[in-house]
Design a protein around this motif. Sequence first.
Motif, mmCIF file in Angstrom:
data_model
loop_
_atom_site.group_PDB
_atom_site.id
_atom_site.type_symbol
_atom_site.label_atom_id
_atom_site.label_comp_id
_atom_site.label_asym_id
_atom_site.label_seq_id
_atom_site.Cartn_x
_atom_site.Cartn_y
_atom_site.Cartn_z
ATOM 1 N N ARG A 1 43.970 32.914 -1.673
ATOM 2 C CA ARG A 1 45.045 32.496 -2.573
ATOM 3 C C ARG A 1 46.312 32.097 -1.794
ATOM 4 N N ARG B 1 45.863 28.921 -0.170
ATOM 5 C CA ARG B 1 46.008 27.822 -1.133
ATOM 6 C C ARG B 1 47.480 27.534 -1.401
ATOM 7 N N GLU C 1 49.454 24.272 -0.579
ATOM 8 C CA GLU C 1 50.166 23.533 -1.630
ATOM 9 C C GLU C 1 51.617 23.245 -1.231
ATOM 10 N N ALA D 1 51.777 20.548 1.366
ATOM 11 C CA ALA D 1 51.500 19.260 0.734
ATOM 12 C C ALA D 1 52.711 18.799 -0.089
ATOM 13 N N GLU D 2 53.274 19.788 -0.791
ATOM 14 C CA GLU D 2 54.444 19.489 -1.613
ATOM 15 C C GLU D 2 55.587 18.908 -0.787
ATOM 16 N N LEU E 1 54.769 15.501 0.479
ATOM 17 C CA LEU E 1 54.861 14.526 -0.614
ATOM 18 C C LEU E 1 56.325 14.166 -0.893
ATOM 19 N N ARG E 2 57.167 15.230 -0.882
ATOM 20 C CA ARG E 2 58.585 14.977 -1.168
ATOM 21 C C ARG E 2 59.197 14.075 -0.107
ATOM 22 N N TYR F 1 58.050 10.628 -0.480
ATOM 23 C CA TYR F 1 58.714 10.008 -1.627
ATOM 24 C C TYR F 1 60.150 9.626 -1.266
ATOM 25 N N ASP F 2 60.859 10.613 -0.653
ATOM 26 C CA ASP F 2 62.265 10.366 -0.317
ATOM 27 C C ASP F 2 62.408 9.163 0.604
ATOM 28 N N LYS G 1 86.151 20.417 -13.314
ATOM 29 C CA LYS G 1 86.387 21.524 -12.390
ATOM 30 C C LYS G 1 87.271 21.094 -11.240
ATOM 31 N N HIS H 1 77.367 13.440 -16.683
ATOM 32 C CA HIS H 1 76.840 14.666 -16.076
ATOM 33 C C HIS H 1 77.563 14.899 -14.757
ATOM 34 N N ALA H 2 77.487 16.133 -14.302
ATOM 35 C CA ALA H 2 78.028 16.411 -12.972
ATOM 36 C C ALA H 2 77.050 15.830 -11.955
ATOM 37 N N SER I 1 48.214 23.678 -7.707
ATOM 38 C CA SER I 1 49.490 23.200 -8.287
ATOM 39 C C SER I 1 49.618 21.684 -8.192
ATOM 40 N N LEU I 2 48.987 21.110 -7.162
ATOM 41 C CA LEU I 2 49.144 19.661 -6.996
ATOM 42 C C LEU I 2 48.169 18.869 -7.850
ATOM 43 N N LYS J 1 58.863 13.293 -7.751
ATOM 44 C CA LYS J 1 58.699 13.047 -6.314
ATOM 45 C C LYS J 1 57.464 13.785 -5.778
ATOM 46 N N VAL J 2 57.344 15.045 -6.186
ATOM 47 C CA VAL J 2 56.294 15.897 -5.623
ATOM 48 C C VAL J 2 54.954 15.659 -6.314
#
Lengths: 787, 182
Positions: free
Chosen positions: A22, A25, A29, A32-33, A36-37, A40-41, A152, A191-192, B37-38, B107-108
Amino acid sequence: MCESDETRRELAKLKNRLERERNTRVQAEQIAERSLRELYDNRMELIEQSKSVKLLQEIAVVANQASSIEEALQFTLDRVCAHTGWPVGHVYVTADDSREELVSAKIWHLNYPERFETFRRVSESAQFIPGVGLPGRVLAMGKPAWIVDVNKDPNFPRAKIAKDIGVKAGFGFPILVGKEVVGVLEFFAEHAAQPDEGLLEIMGHIGTQLGRVIERKRAEESIRKSEERYALAISATNDGLWDWDLKTSKMYFSSRWISMMGYKHQEIGDSTEEFFGRVHPEDLDRIKAEIKAYLEGSISLYQIEHRIKHRDGTYLWVLTRGIGVRGKDGKYNRMVGSESDITERKRLEEQLMHDAVHDSLTQLPNRTLFIDRVKNAVARAKRRKNYLFAVLFVDLDRFKIINDSMGHYVGDQLLISASRRLATCLRQDDTLARFGGDEFVILLDDVKSESDVSVIAERMKGELTSPFQLEGKEVVISASIGIALYSREIEQAEELLRNADVAMYRAKARGKAQHEIYNPHMHLEVVSRLETENDLRQALDREELFLEYQPIVSLESGRSMGFEALIRWCHPQKGTVPPMDFIPLAEETGLIVPIGKWVIRKACHQIGLWNKKFGMDPPLIMSVNLSLRQILQTDLVKQVHQILNETGVKPQILRLEITESIIMENPGVVLAALSQLKELGIQLHIDDFGTGYSSLSHLHRLPIDTLKIDRSFINRMETDEKGKEIVRTIVALAQNLGKEVTAEGVETAIQLGHLRALKCTYAQGYLFSKPLSDEAVERLLADQPQW
Amino acid sequence: MKGIVFNLFEEIVSQQYGEDAWDDLLQNTGLDGSYTSLGNYPVEQLLKLVGAASVKLKTPADELVVWFGRHALPLLAKKYPQFFLPHKSTLDFILTLNDIIHPEVRKVYPGADVPDFKFESSSNGELLMAYRSARRLCALAQGLIEGAADYYKESVAIDHPECMKRGNEQCLLRISLKKPRT
């Protein structure tokens, strides 16, 4: 047991392995996350960059092609809002001539205009000095600034309204011309938001790009302004030009303007005082009000005629025209204009104005101007207690006779001379006017009392008494003066004029060279006179006039040798009106002319009938009175000749009577007329002889057949030895001159006795007969009485 | 449906009722239960699991989903603290969903079908939140909001004046802040 221990160990191992799996995993994850970010960025950054570059390029192209700065700014706001998705974009500009203050350019991008209405209003009324608020920060730093949440932020003056409508994040960036901040763009989100450095960098570039556009537009504007100035110069090469900077109060003057004012170039500075200081003080307020009205937009054209001082101290009349030039905030910051010299035109206008209100012969004010002055006096009197003024009507006695007999030229000269003499009696503030003819009118300003006015009236009469020397002839005149003093009941200027006129007629009626002060009773008299005049005009047509005839008796034969025709008026309401009540009026109004003609015709007709009917031998004669007005008619002789022809009456039958005073006052005119009548073969009588101070030399020259002795002398014959002596002298004089004598008003036998003793030729009076009607005359002629 | 939602559901059920409870749910639904999760999994699987839990726990499904959302939030806060820490209140946090959190999610999890909310703040401090999705998981949103209020130590009241399940075109949640908890 062993087995269960082993099972437990095995289970624990499996649990550990499961846990490990677990965790593996979860870690996998996470890795990978993260990858991926990052992936993407990186991709997004590239996309963002290319989008930003595209935005910058797009804005640069459109801003450069925009027809105005406003258009370029509006486009930038719209594009940046679209790019960021932020709903609010707004532009500030530095206030003209000051880098120290930002004001709204009133250019906005608003996604929901109604929703942001209050925010827009507040922002537009605010001004930002360096360091204050978002725009102030940008202005102070000359760099973009970001606020995560304005609610603020301690330095955000619009915080309250921002909170009310939900504005949060904000950023702003400067428009830079070189290092100078000329404007600030600000954007807000609901929005802020955390600072986006990449975005701010792009915005910085956009600000620089906009700065270049503004710089270029300013250069174009400056060319346009000089072209405007040039156009003004072309449009009026003879005009002076000025260019007034409303912010600095400096004023540029063209060399033509300067020379128009009589100066050299270096003698005139660049202060507004150079202009306003030369404006005629009476015109200054008017000019300022006009400029204010123009700049406020309530009039669309600044154009005004005013006076301005030349170097030599005289005032030029100029026509000033100007236009306002707006600054980038939309407000006027300059005025440019031209000035034309219209002095000559004004002079002509003033001449025309003068001519319109002045009498061309005497150059005195005319009726229009006079009434205007009286109106002012009335208004003044209403405001000021103890202020009194008077209006005088001056009428030259006998002017018409002089004018008719001596010619218009002499008449005109007399009016000019008389007006000068009258003027000498007046003060600076009084007004002497001519209403035409021989009517002069005077406004005596600010008098103390009625007696003051009388004194001046007396002085004027005195001035006019000494003879005028005109064309080598001596002319004597007098004046009748009517006076009206202001009283509180007076509302209209015309009332005073009418009152003075009434008083003048009253003065005339009292005899010549009199003055009268108006009182309300006079008005009633005048009304009554006007009524009578009106009735008299119609009396002829309505056949209300008739004749009576008084016999003239030959003292030698004791018989009637003819009649004197006497006019009578039977008024439909008033009954018989005595001749004394209407003949003077007829004289004044000129009605005597048609009436007199009627009398001659009627009398001739009647005597013609009687002579035919009664066949007397010698024939009966008819005596008719002539008035001065009748004698002054140029065609009198012609008229009489015509009447004689019409009625078939021989000239020897008609006798015309003229009073001694008429002859003596107008010897020249009368003598000429009498001579012509005499040539027709008509006999002429002097009426009322003895009252008119005849000079014997005149009497000798006059073509007169008979003297009629005035009744006053006949009356005195009985009681007064002196009266008898006068009658004796007149009779002797007549006999010596070869003229006959008629005695008037014989009432007693004693008078008749005396007259017979004096060898008086004819007589008439109540002793013989009162004036008779047609029928009574016929009865008398039928009876043939002998006295 | 993203695997993370299944992971969260598993974690919460295991925490509250033991690991066997989750195995029972899998057994009852016939699902194999391997969720990463992905990964992307059919939403029906989640709904099946919820249905099984509803039977097992004798709780209505919607109520169960609210319960799940409320307990999922602290787990998310632990996992993604950067989305929670900048804010001090529930409403502030909620308002960042569209602009910050969901874009980050995308994004993720490329292709993540996250809902787009419409917000309207009223002058009296209430927030109207409109939700429109074929999944009709308004109950999950409600639970997450309640969880967020727990996180920020606030007390919120949530009305549900419109709901797609009641035939409305969209779900409308009215969130109003009660007095802060002491």
